[in-house]
Design a protein around this motif. Structure first.
Motif, PDB file in Angstrom:
ATOM      1  N   MET A  13       0.829  -1.198   0.000  1.00  0.00           N
ATOM      2  CA  MET A  13       0.000   0.000   0.000  1.00  0.00           C
ATOM      3  C   MET A  13       0.872   1.260   0.000  1.00  0.00           C
ATOM      4  O   MET A  13       0.613   2.221  -0.724  1.00  0.00           O
ATOM      5  CB  MET A  13      -0.914  -0.004   1.235  1.00  0.00           C
ATOM      6  N   LYS A  14       1.942   1.226   0.782  1.00  0.00           N
ATOM      7  CA  LYS A  14       2.847   2.372   0.859  1.00  0.00           C
ATOM      8  C   LYS A  14       3.494   2.641  -0.499  1.00  0.00           C
ATOM      9  O   LYS A  14       3.623   3.798  -0.915  1.00  0.00           O
ATOM     10  CB  LYS A  14       3.924   2.087   1.909  1.00  0.00           C
ATOM     11  N   GLU A  15       3.881   1.598  -1.214  1.00  0.00           N
ATOM     12  CA  GLU A  15       4.521   1.767  -2.518  1.00  0.00           C
ATOM     13  C   GLU A  15       3.546   2.300  -3.557  1.00  0.00           C
ATOM     14  O   GLU A  15       3.915   3.135  -4.402  1.00  0.00           O
ATOM     15  CB  GLU A  15       5.122   0.441  -2.980  1.00  0.00           C
ATOM     16  N   LEU A  16       2.300   1.845  -3.524  1.00  0.00           N
ATOM     17  CA  LEU A  16       1.289   2.368  -4.443  1.00  0.00           C
ATOM     18  C   LEU A  16       1.062   3.858  -4.197  1.00  0.00           C
ATOM     19  O   LEU A  16       0.956   4.655  -5.140  1.00  0.00           O
ATOM     20  CB  LEU A  16      -0.015   1.597  -4.293  1.00  0.00           C
ATOM     21  N   MET A  17       0.999   4.217  -2.921  1.00  0.00           N
ATOM     22  CA  MET A  17       0.793   5.627  -2.585  1.00  0.00           C
ATOM     23  C   MET A  17       1.976   6.478  -3.020  1.00  0.00           C
ATOM     24  O   MET A  17       1.806   7.610  -3.516  1.00  0.00           O
ATOM     25  CB  MET A  17       0.553   5.756  -1.079  1.00  0.00           C
ATOM     26  N   TYR A  18       3.184   5.947  -2.890  1.00  0.00           N
ATOM     27  CA  TYR A  18       4.377   6.695  -3.305  1.00  0.00           C
ATOM     28  C   TYR A  18       4.401   6.876  -4.818  1.00  0.00           C
ATOM     29  O   TYR A  18       4.738   7.956  -5.318  1.00  0.00           O
ATOM     30  CB  TYR A  18       5.633   5.969  -2.824  1.00  0.00           C
ATOM     31  N   ALA A  59       1.781   7.010  -6.713  1.00  0.00           N
ATOM     32  CA  ALA A  59       0.747   8.011  -7.013  1.00  0.00           C
ATOM     33  C   ALA A  59       1.263   9.423  -6.740  1.00  0.00           C
ATOM     34  O   ALA A  59       0.977  10.368  -7.495  1.00  0.00           O
ATOM     35  CB  ALA A  59      -0.500   7.731  -6.173  1.00  0.00           C
ATOM     36  N   GLU A  60       2.044   9.569  -5.679  1.00  0.00           N
ATOM     37  CA  GLU A  60       2.628  10.875  -5.349  1.00  0.00           C
ATOM     38  C   GLU A  60       3.615  11.320  -6.430  1.00  0.00           C
ATOM     39  O   GLU A  60       3.600  12.471  -6.868  1.00  0.00           O
ATOM     40  CB  GLU A  60       3.335  10.769  -3.995  1.00  0.00           C
ATOM     41  N   ASN A 107       1.687  12.232  -9.711  1.00  0.00           N
ATOM     42  CA  ASN A 107       0.582  13.178  -9.601  1.00  0.00           C
ATOM     43  C   ASN A 107       0.805  14.390 -10.514  1.00  0.00           C
ATOM     44  O   ASN A 107       1.855  15.028 -10.491  1.00  0.00           O
ATOM     45  CB  ASN A 107       0.455  13.649  -8.150  1.00  0.00           C
ATOM     46  N   CYS A 155      -7.009   0.096  -1.682  1.00  0.00           N
ATOM     47  CA  CYS A 155      -6.362   1.283  -2.270  1.00  0.00           C
ATOM     48  C   CYS A 155      -7.106   1.837  -3.479  1.00  0.00           C
ATOM     49  O   CYS A 155      -6.480   2.327  -4.426  1.00  0.00           O
ATOM     50  CB  CYS A 155      -4.934   0.927  -2.686  1.00  0.00           C
ATOM     51  N   THR A 209      -6.301   5.466  -4.364  1.00  0.00           N
ATOM     52  CA  THR A 209      -4.945   5.579  -4.917  1.00  0.00           C
ATOM     53  C   THR A 209      -4.900   5.061  -6.346  1.00  0.00           C
ATOM     54  O   THR A 209      -4.245   5.652  -7.218  1.00  0.00           O
ATOM     55  CB  THR A 209      -3.950   4.795  -4.038  1.00  0.00           C
TER      56      THR A 209
END
Length: 482
Positions: free
Chosen positions: A384-389, A391-392, A395, A415, A418
């Motif tokens: 989950m952390k890697e997917l969010m990173y 996406a960041e 962006n 997610c 995300t």
């Protein structure tokens, strides 16, 4: 044959059965093997042990079908991946075997019990231990083929799993395979494999990170896991106890509920014997390349790593690559892994991995420059952390190249917001599969960029693709527009 004796071909290095042997001819194709180009077909061979993927267990069925199998295999070290050759009809022996201890379990296939007894004899095991979970590798039709499907058809008639048995990635997103461009005939075979596994009692996780999908062992717990990256992670980061188990051994153990007590189940086999200085290294790709270097140079070591402060994602990357290039089942990192303070390093072996080594390994794994056909990340599956990173990073931008990100269905379900952000950037997120076990070459891809040393190795050696390895930040910088 000389004088009535069978001549034995002694292999000078361990072999990766999944991508180190041409299953059509029996020729050794492993890039760094001293006997590359030599055929093992029809010969008695002696090997130290295997390295690389646990799915290599299915290679023996392919060799037998193609009449390219060795006549006999002699092992110097216990190895459950190579032991699967027995079930394909290839005799396997150990240089030194212990006594055969009887395993009494009712209601399971007799040949499975005999198989575990043979493994116990090979390893001079201290009896058998009840296991609490299994993780099954060898789920993709791209890696196990028709021979693996035939094996599953046969064993599914009698085998029923007695313990929690989670599943590794399949060869396609099981819901959106058409969007991936997977051929219909491949999809049909893949779905048959899934149905057979579910019939036996497998849990449909379809991920190489089962510890993020509900199969999370506890410290000291005895388990029997395939998928070399998951083995390395749970042994090292969690402190559970498993050997690097072949894909077929997982089916046997899940059915019987026991495994022989040897190897990484024992304290003395968990003592580090290689001190590694990785000071200054950071990030997923640098940790991945460092693992690749260590596994390549010391394939059966238990490394003790100093000088780093890793995240869980970096630990995941490190262990996956070390297990892919070698056979590393366990590592310790000072101040981070739970057994690092328990064991002192045995021996004087030392290795320093520096930035120049990382650059050299990256160049070794990269075979082209320019634009790729596909960007593929998620080996091991994205957290989950890697997917969010991701996406960041992406962006407000959009990819110029087809971009596939792979995760588990469990993480994907958590997610969705995300994922929508990633889709705005042109990134397609798939579950149940990954770039290594999907038939990318059949879809039409020829050149792939990835941030994973494990993925780069197998895309090159198993899928036959040209590969470039770059950190995720550099991928976004080079292949996205604002």
């Amino acid at each position: 044959m000389r004088g009535g004796l069978l001549e034995i071909l002694v292999l000078g290095k361990p072999i990766s059965w999944l991508d180190g042997v041409d299953v059509r001819t029996g020729e050794i194709v492993q890039r760094d093997h001293p006997q590359r180009g030599t055929s093992i077909a029809g010969r008695a061979i002696k090997i130290p042990h295997s390295i690389g993927s646990t799915v290599g267990a299915y290679t023996f069925f392919k060799l037998v079908r193609n009449k390219a199998a060795p006549r006999k295999i002699i092992l110097e070290k216990p190895d459950s991946i190579t032991m699967a050759a027995v079930l394909a009809g290839i005799p396997v022996e150990m240089e030194h075997e212990g006594p055969v201890e009887e395993l009494k379990v009712e209601g399971v296939p007799e040949n499975f019990v005999r198989y575990l007894e043979k493994e116990a004899s090979f390893s001079s095991a201290r009896g058998f231990v009840r296991i609490n979970s299994v993780h099954l590798s060898g789920i993709s039709y791209a890696t196990i083929g028709e021979e693996g499907l035939d094996f599953l058809k046969k064993v599914s008639k009698d085998a029923r799993f007695r313990v929690l048995a989670t599943t590794n990635p399949a060869g396609m997103d099981l819901k959106r395979w058409r969007k991936m461009g997977i051929p219909e005939d491949f999809a049909e075979k893949q779905l048959r494999i899934v149905r057979l596994l579910l019939k036996m009692g497998a849990v449909p996780t379809f991920t190489c990170t089962p510890y993020l999908a509900g199969n999370l062992p506890t410290f000291g717990e005895h388990i029997c896991w395939g998928e070399s990256s998951a083995v390395s992670f749970v042994n090292s980061v969690i402190g559970a106890r498993t050997n690097r188990e072949g894909s077929i051994k997982g089916i046997v153990a899940a059915t019987v509920g026991y495994t022989p007590l040897y190897g990484k189940h024992l304290d003395e086999e968990r003592i580090p014997n290689l001190k590694v200085d990785m000071a200054g290294l950071k990030g997923f790709t640098e940790f991945s390349l460092a693992g690749y270097i260590i596994g390549r140079e010391y394939p059966s070591a238990v490394p003790f790593v100093e000088g780093v402060h890793p995240s869980y994602e970096e630990l995941k990357a490190f262990g996956a690559a070390a297990a892919a290039s070698g056979g590393i089942e366990l590592f310790h990192i000072e101040g981070f892994t739970p057994e690092a303070h328990i064991f002192s390093v045995s021996g004087n072996e030392k290795l320093k991995v520096e930035g120049s080594d990382i650059i050299e390994a990256r160049e070794e794994l990269s075979s082209y420059n320019g634009d790729p056909d596909l960007i593929a990340v998620g080996c091991p599956h994205l957290s989950m952390k890697e997917l969010m990173y991701l996406a960041e990073l992406s962006n407000g931008k959009r990819t110029k190249i087809k971009f596939w990100a792979f995760t588990s269905r469990s993480v994907l379900a958590q997610c969705q917001g995300t994922v929508k952000m990633l889709e705005k950037a042109g990134i397609e997120v798939y579950a149940d599969t990954c770039m290594v076990v999907s038939p990318l070459e059949k879809i039409g891809f020829r050149r792939v960029v990835t941030n994973s040393a494990k993925a780069a190795k197998y895309l090159r050696d198993l899928r036959g693709l040209d590969v470039m390895i770059l950190p995720l930040e550099e991928i976004v910088k080079r292949f996205f527009i604002s």
